[in-house]
Design an enzyme around this catalytic site. Structure first.
Site, PDB file in Angstrom:
ATOM      1  N   ARG A   1      47.817  31.402  39.006  1.00 25.45           N
ATOM      2  CA  ARG A   1      48.377  31.561  40.388  1.00 25.45           C
ATOM      3  C   ARG A   1      48.023  33.780  40.406  1.00 25.45           C
ATOM      4  O   ARG A   1      48.230  34.309  41.782  1.00 25.45           O
ATOM      5  CB  ARG A   1      49.563  31.898  41.419  1.00 25.45           C
ATOM      6  CG  ARG A   1      49.759  32.600  41.963  1.00 25.45           C
ATOM      7  CD  ARG A   1      49.909  32.599  42.792  1.00 25.45           C
ATOM      8  NE  ARG A   1      50.396  33.426  44.514  1.00 25.45           N
ATOM      9  CZ  ARG A   1      50.036  34.717  44.616  1.00 25.45           C
ATOM     10  NH1 ARG A   1      49.178  35.095  43.580  1.00 25.45           N
ATOM     11  NH2 ARG A   1      50.788  36.001  45.558  1.00 25.45           N
ATOM     12  N   LYS A   2      47.772  33.639  39.035  1.00 21.53           N
ATOM     13  CA  LYS A   2      47.449  35.269  39.160  1.00 21.53           C
ATOM     14  C   LYS A   2      47.623  36.201  39.869  1.00 21.53           C
ATOM     15  O   LYS A   2      47.612  37.072  40.708  1.00 21.53           O
ATOM     16  CB  LYS A   2      45.875  35.576  39.197  1.00 21.53           C
ATOM     17  CG  LYS A   2      45.009  34.274  38.215  1.00 21.53           C
ATOM     18  CD  LYS A   2      43.434  34.750  38.430  1.00 21.53           C
ATOM     19  CE  LYS A   2      42.657  34.107  37.618  1.00 21.53           C
ATOM     20  NZ  LYS A   2      42.482  32.408  37.712  1.00 21.53           N
TER      21      LYS A   2
ATOM     22  N   THR B   1      46.147  24.518  38.474  1.00 23.89           N
ATOM     23  CA  THR B   1      46.267  24.139  39.569  1.00 23.89           C
ATOM     24  C   THR B   1      45.569  25.867  40.401  1.00 23.89           C
ATOM     25  O   THR B   1      46.239  26.487  39.734  1.00 23.89           O
ATOM     26  CB  THR B   1      47.473  23.802  40.487  1.00 23.89           C
ATOM     27  OG1 THR B   1      48.169  24.244  39.855  1.00 23.89           O
ATOM     28  CG2 THR B   1      47.548  22.194  39.952  1.00 23.89           C
ATOM     29  N   HIS B   2      44.804  25.512  41.561  1.00 25.68           N
ATOM     30  CA  HIS B   2      45.297  26.546  42.352  1.00 25.68           C
ATOM     31  C   HIS B   2      46.207  26.090  43.814  1.00 25.68           C
ATOM     32  O   HIS B   2      45.409  25.781  44.466  1.00 25.68           O
ATOM     33  CB  HIS B   2      44.000  26.773  42.801  1.00 25.68           C
ATOM     34  CG  HIS B   2      43.552  27.799  41.710  1.00 25.68           C
ATOM     35  ND1 HIS B   2      43.820  29.456  41.904  1.00 25.68           N
ATOM     36  CD2 HIS B   2      42.530  27.563  41.245  1.00 25.68           C
ATOM     37  CE1 HIS B   2      42.669  29.982  40.646  1.00 25.68           C
ATOM     38  NE2 HIS B   2      41.912  28.918  40.616  1.00 25.68           N
TER      39      HIS B   2
ATOM     40  N   TYR C   1      29.289  30.213  31.626  1.00 23.59           N
ATOM     41  CA  TYR C   1      29.883  29.058  30.625  1.00 23.59           C
ATOM     42  C   TYR C   1      29.381  29.334  28.792  1.00 23.59           C
ATOM     43  O   TYR C   1      29.088  29.202  28.518  1.00 23.59           O
ATOM     44  CB  TYR C   1      29.599  27.648  30.821  1.00 23.59           C
ATOM     45  CG  TYR C   1      29.898  27.187  32.401  1.00 23.59           C
ATOM     46  CD1 TYR C   1      31.240  27.626  32.674  1.00 23.59           C
ATOM     47  CD2 TYR C   1      29.392  27.561  33.124  1.00 23.59           C
ATOM     48  CE1 TYR C   1      32.254  27.132  33.677  1.00 23.59           C
ATOM     49  CE2 TYR C   1      30.129  26.833  34.139  1.00 23.59           C
ATOM     50  CZ  TYR C   1      31.379  26.285  35.033  1.00 23.59           C
ATOM     51  OH  TYR C   1      31.705  26.269  35.909  1.00 23.59           O
TER      52      TYR C   1
ATOM     53  N   ASP D   1      50.959  42.192  41.671  1.00 21.73           N
ATOM     54  CA  ASP D   1      52.009  42.836  42.322  1.00 21.73           C
ATOM     55  C   ASP D   1      53.369  43.818  41.977  1.00 21.73           C
ATOM     56  O   ASP D   1      53.757  43.282  40.349  1.00 21.73           O
ATOM     57  CB  ASP D   1      52.109  41.984  44.244  1.00 21.73           C
ATOM     58  CG  ASP D   1      52.535  43.037  45.241  1.00 21.73           C
ATOM     59  OD1 ASP D   1      52.562  45.011  44.639  1.00 21.73           O
ATOM     60  OD2 ASP D   1      51.667  43.231  46.341  1.00 21.73           O
ATOM     61  N   ILE D   2      53.717  44.080  42.384  1.00 25.76           N
ATOM     62  CA  ILE D   2      54.744  44.712  41.850  1.00 25.76           C
ATOM     63  C   ILE D   2      55.605  43.539  41.713  1.00 25.76           C
ATOM     64  O   ILE D   2      55.293  43.136  42.190  1.00 25.76           O
ATOM     65  CB  ILE D   2      55.648  45.971  42.455  1.00 25.76           C
ATOM     66  CG1 ILE D   2      55.704  45.960  43.834  1.00 25.76           C
ATOM     67  CG2 ILE D   2      54.728  46.866  42.615  1.00 25.76           C
ATOM     68  CD1 ILE D   2      56.950  46.607  44.923  1.00 25.76           C
ATOM     69  N   GLY D   3      57.032  44.362  40.858  1.00 21.60           N
ATOM     70  CA  GLY D   3      58.133  43.773  40.111  1.00 21.60           C
ATOM     71  C   GLY D   3      58.720  42.475  41.479  1.00 21.60           C
ATOM     72  O   GLY D   3      58.803  41.517  41.005  1.00 21.60           O
ATOM     73  N   ASN D   4      59.393  43.210  42.211  1.00 24.28           N
ATOM     74  CA  ASN D   4      60.240  42.977  42.656  1.00 24.28           C
ATOM     75  C   ASN D   4      59.487  41.782  43.723  1.00 24.28           C
ATOM     76  O   ASN D   4      59.900  41.332  44.258  1.00 24.28           O
ATOM     77  CB  ASN D   4      60.687  44.545  44.290  1.00 24.28           C
ATOM     78  CG  ASN D   4      61.503  43.483  45.233  1.00 24.28           C
ATOM     79  OD1 ASN D   4      62.899  42.957  44.343  1.00 24.28           O
ATOM     80  ND2 ASN D   4      61.570  43.160  45.963  1.00 24.28           N
TER      81      ASN D   4
HETATM   82  P1  BMP Z   1      34.583  25.824  36.387  1.00 25.44           P
HETATM   83  O1  BMP Z   1      35.611  25.297  34.934  1.00 25.44           O
HETATM   84  O2  BMP Z   1      34.726  24.714  37.637  1.00 25.44           O
HETATM   85  O3  BMP Z   1      34.137  26.836  36.286  1.00 25.44           O
HETATM   86  O4  BMP Z   1      36.756  26.516  36.750  1.00 25.44           O
HETATM   87  C1  BMP Z   1      37.397  27.641  35.911  1.00 25.44           C
HETATM   88  C2  BMP Z   1      38.685  28.018  36.814  1.00 25.44           C
HETATM   89  O5  BMP Z   1      39.162  28.478  35.953  1.00 25.44           O
HETATM   90  C3  BMP Z   1      38.675  28.385  37.762  1.00 25.44           C
HETATM   91  O6  BMP Z   1      40.162  27.618  38.230  1.00 25.44           O
HETATM   92  C4  BMP Z   1      38.614  29.327  37.829  1.00 25.44           C
HETATM   93  O7  BMP Z   1      39.729  30.232  38.904  1.00 25.44           O
HETATM   94  C5  BMP Z   1      39.788  29.538  36.139  1.00 25.44           C
HETATM   95  N1  BMP Z   1      39.267  30.814  35.616  1.00 25.44           N
HETATM   96  C6  BMP Z   1      37.998  31.634  35.623  1.00 25.44           C
HETATM   97  O8  BMP Z   1      37.165  30.532  35.747  1.00 25.44           O
HETATM   98  N2  BMP Z   1      37.607  32.519  34.356  1.00 25.44           N
HETATM   99  C7  BMP Z   1      38.866  33.479  34.519  1.00 25.44           C
HETATM  100  O9  BMP Z   1      38.484  34.515  33.766  1.00 25.44           O
HETATM  101  C8  BMP Z   1      40.447  32.993  34.757  1.00 25.44           C
HETATM  102  C9  BMP Z   1      40.392  31.814  34.779  1.00 25.44           C
HETATM  103  O10 BMP Z   1      41.900  31.677  35.942  1.00 25.44           O
END
Ligand code: BMP
Length: 260
Positions: A94-95, A63-64, A212, A98-101
């Site tokens: 979530r990626k 999820t995002h 891809y 930031d800093i640990g705190n």
């Molecule tokens: P899609 O297959 O529709 O391109 O989606 C790829 C998903 O993977 C997205 O949610 C994107 O945020 C995530 N993503 C990415 O594409 N490349 C990365 O290097 C890291 C990711 O999290």
């Protein structure tokens, strides 16, 4: 002993020390699926409908949560119920960076309270190792797991060479980390899982730099473990169930081929 990528998901799961990796490998084996759905839709109803439809074919729902325009706590409860109904893990992409705190506050609190419901989350190590330690303080007591973004799938990405190597070193020495986002198997020092986004059977990319590669290249040749597929499954004009079945089969066949 053979490379981890030559061993079955089942046996890797049985031996694994990390609770999330154990659960993930067991789920993959039970469902014969190394497919994760990147469910990048923008409303609660769309996300729940997609997760319910595609849930039977995936091992992980990614999820995002911050793109959902009508987020509420009921969404999280329903996602958790779907995760049990269809037997998949939830990965909030979530990626953190930031800093640990600060990441402790972002992971455990705020509107989303990610650590309460996401089995898996991920971070960039750009701030240094403190980010892992901060996230671990919140995630370890809840039995969660962390992936490091050792590489990215997009054109011109800067996570290469020495930066990727630093990710590997940090992953090996931090028990909360159970793997990476990246394109290949990175190390044999510990059985760290790789999950790979940017996977597609038809398109070569999009207009904003996404690239891809096929499940066969990623799983059979590169030794990654999980394919992450988004628009290839739910994109315009697609039958999401049929596409999920197709990607699940392609991913699993590629895995069986690498065991040969
Ligand atoms: P899609 O297959 O529709 O391109 O989606 C790829 C998903 O993977 C997205 O949610 C994107 O945020 C995530 N993503 C990415 O594409 N490349 C990365 O290097 C890291 C990711 O999290």
């Amino acid at each position: 002993m053979a490379s981890f990528s030559q061993q079955t998901y089942a046996s890797r799961g049985e031996r694994h020390q990390h609770p999330v990796a154990k659960q993930l490998f067991a789920t993959m084996e039970r469902k014969q699926s190394n497919l994760s759905l990147a469910a990048d839709v923008s409303t609660k109803a769309e996300l729940l409908a997609l997760a319910d439809k595609v849930g039977p074919y995936i091992c992980v729902l990614k999820t995002h949560i911050d793109v959902i325009s009508d987020f509420d706590t009921d969404l999280v409860e329903q996602l958790q119920a779907l995760s049990i109904k269809h037997d998949f893990l939830i990965f909030e992409d979530r990626k953190f960076a930031d800093i640990g705190n600060t990441v402790k506050l972002q992971y455990g609190g705020g509107v989303y309270r990610i650590a309460d419901w996401a089995h898996i989350t991920n971070c960039h190590v750009i701030p240094g190792e403190g980010i892992i330690q901060g996230l671990a303080e919140v995630g370890v007591p809840k039995g969660r797991g962390l992936l490091l973004l050792a590489e990215m799938s997009s054109k011109g990405m800067l996570a290469t060479g020495a930066y990727t190597d630093k990710n590997i070193e940090m992953a090996v020495r931090n028990d909360f980390v159970f793997g990476f986002i990246g394109s290949r198997r990175f190390t044999e020092e510990r059985d760290l899982v790789t999950m790979t986004p940017g996977v597609g059977l038809h398109a070569s990319g999009d207009a904003l730099g996404q690239q891809y590669r096929t499940p066969e290249l990623i799983i059979t040749e590169n030794g990654s473990d999980v394919i992450i597929v988004g628009r290839g499954i739910y994109g315009p004009g697609k039958d999401a169930v049929a596409e999920a079945q197709r990607y699940r089969e392609a991913g699993w066949d590629a895995y069986l081929k690498r065991l040969e």
